[in-house]
Design an enzyme around this catalytic site. Structure first.
Site, PDB file in Angstrom:
ATOM      1  N   HIS A  80     -12.156   4.681   4.587  1.00  0.00           N
ATOM      2  CA  HIS A  80     -12.835   3.992   3.486  1.00  0.00           C
ATOM      3  C   HIS A  80     -11.906   2.845   3.110  1.00  0.00           C
ATOM      4  O   HIS A  80     -11.045   2.956   2.243  1.00  0.00           O
ATOM      5  CB  HIS A  80     -13.039   4.936   2.306  1.00  0.00           C
ATOM      6  N   ARG A 115       0.823  -1.213   0.000  1.00  0.00           N
ATOM      7  CA  ARG A 115       0.000   0.000   0.000  1.00  0.00           C
ATOM      8  C   ARG A 115       0.856   1.262   0.000  1.00  0.00           C
ATOM      9  O   ARG A 115       0.509   2.267  -0.623  1.00  0.00           O
ATOM     10  CB  ARG A 115      -0.891  -0.024   1.251  1.00  0.00           C
ATOM     11  N   ARG A 149     -24.505   1.586   0.990  1.00  0.00           N
ATOM     12  CA  ARG A 149     -24.549   0.118   0.945  1.00  0.00           C
ATOM     13  C   ARG A 149     -25.082  -0.452   2.252  1.00  0.00           C
ATOM     14  O   ARG A 149     -25.849  -1.419   2.260  1.00  0.00           O
ATOM     15  CB  ARG A 149     -23.150  -0.421   0.640  1.00  0.00           C
ATOM     16  N   ASP A 157     -20.159   3.546   1.141  1.00  0.00           N
ATOM     17  CA  ASP A 157     -20.268   2.451   2.110  1.00  0.00           C
ATOM     18  C   ASP A 157     -21.531   2.608   2.952  1.00  0.00           C
ATOM     19  O   ASP A 157     -22.209   1.626   3.267  1.00  0.00           O
ATOM     20  CB  ASP A 157     -19.038   2.431   3.032  1.00  0.00           C
TER      21      ASP A 157
END
Length: 302
Positions: A175, A88, A151, A148
């Site tokens: 997130h 990452r 959802r 999110d």
């Protein structure tokens, strides 16, 4: 439509095009400018979007980075994609260089412009965009956990047999992997979610996994996600341009935590007008602190 309002979309891929398409139907801006390092994809998207112009008054055209810097709202969807096995930290380093080039190319950015970051990892890139652009913190925010949260409400709508819009619940923090749900503060019609009998049999961890994993499921099935985030970004742009003062969970700087992550915020002309911290129980606060620590360690490098 807001008179003479201009929106610039940096990145002409599927997300940028979905955003442009959504904005056209909202008729909230006079002009949409699309910017990309690939002029052919810009031309292709403009030609395609032009076929929808019969039901929209919004002009769509290609633009230079300098022109984008003079827009009322600048949406950045461009970013390096993570490679297989890539750490990452390496992805963030590549995106730092991308953002430096993007924002550097738009200089001088108009002083009252609002930047909306959509590219991932959105919390970190929002922090970096604020640092590079030199704009006030309230004028730079990210889409964060807005999608999110949608959802989550859709999932809970199935459980409680109500319209998702009737559910007030938030996904907070990063997130990404460390995001968390504020269950204690969630309500339906003003009634705490915890007071509903359905909660006794609800597997909260399963709901959390479903919400967090939906993007990967879509990617597995069709290769990318773009309609949902495009719709969310279009809604956020509309909220800014019309000064709607809607409250959405977006990537903002939270003073108490000393980090940029998702928290409900009131959004309007100036970008972020106010941040609303959600009351959390002890376990939820601990999860939020873990999420904040994860992001802070990276953001402090920039």
């Amino acid at each position: 439509m807001v008179s003479h309002s201009k929106v610039a979309i940096v990145g002409a891929g599927a997300v940028g095009a979905s955003l442009a398409y959504g904005l056209m139907f909202k008729n909230v801006c006079s002009e949409i400018m699309i910017v990309d390092i690939n002029p052919e994809i810009v031309r292709a998207q403009i030609l395609d979007l032009a076929d929808a112009a019969c039901i929209s008054h919004t002009k769509v055209r290609g633009a230079t980075p300098e022109e984008a810097g003079q827009a009322d709202v600048i949406v950045i969807t461009a970013g390096a994609k993570q490679k297989d096995g890539e750490p990452r930290t390496k992805l963030i380093e590549r995106n730092y260089r991308v953002l430096s080039n993007v924002i550097g190319g738009m200089q001088p950015i108009r002083k009252d412009a609002v930047i909306l970051m959509v590219a991932n990892p959105v919390d970190i890139l929002t922090h970096i965009a604020c640092q590079i652009s030199k704009l006030p913190r309230n004028q730079v925010f990210g889409s964060g956990t807005f999608l999110d949260t949608i959802r989550l409400c859709v999932e809970l709508g199935h459980v409680f047999d109500v319209n998702p819009k009737a559910i007030h619940a938030y996904v907070l923090g990063e997130h990404g992997d460390s995001q968390m749900i504020a269950w204690d503060a969630a309500t339906i019609g003003g009634k705490p979610l915890n007071n509903f009998p359905e909660m006794a049999s609800l597997d909260k961890e399963a709901v959390s996994r479903t919400v967090a994993g939906k993007a990967m499921e879509i990617i597995r099935l069709k290769g990318a996600t773009f309609y949902g985030i495009g719709a969310c970004a279009a809604d956020l742009v509309e909220t800014v341009l019309l000064n709607k003062r809607m409250i959405h969970p977006v990537s903002v700087y939270v003073e108490r935590l000393g980090v940029t992550l998702s928290m409900p915020a009131k959004i309007g002309w100036e970008g972020i007008q106010e941040v609303y911290e959600v009351p959390l129980n002890e376990e939820e606060e601990a999860r939020l602190q873990i999420s904040a620590k994860t992001l802070r360690e990276i953001q402090n490098l920039y």
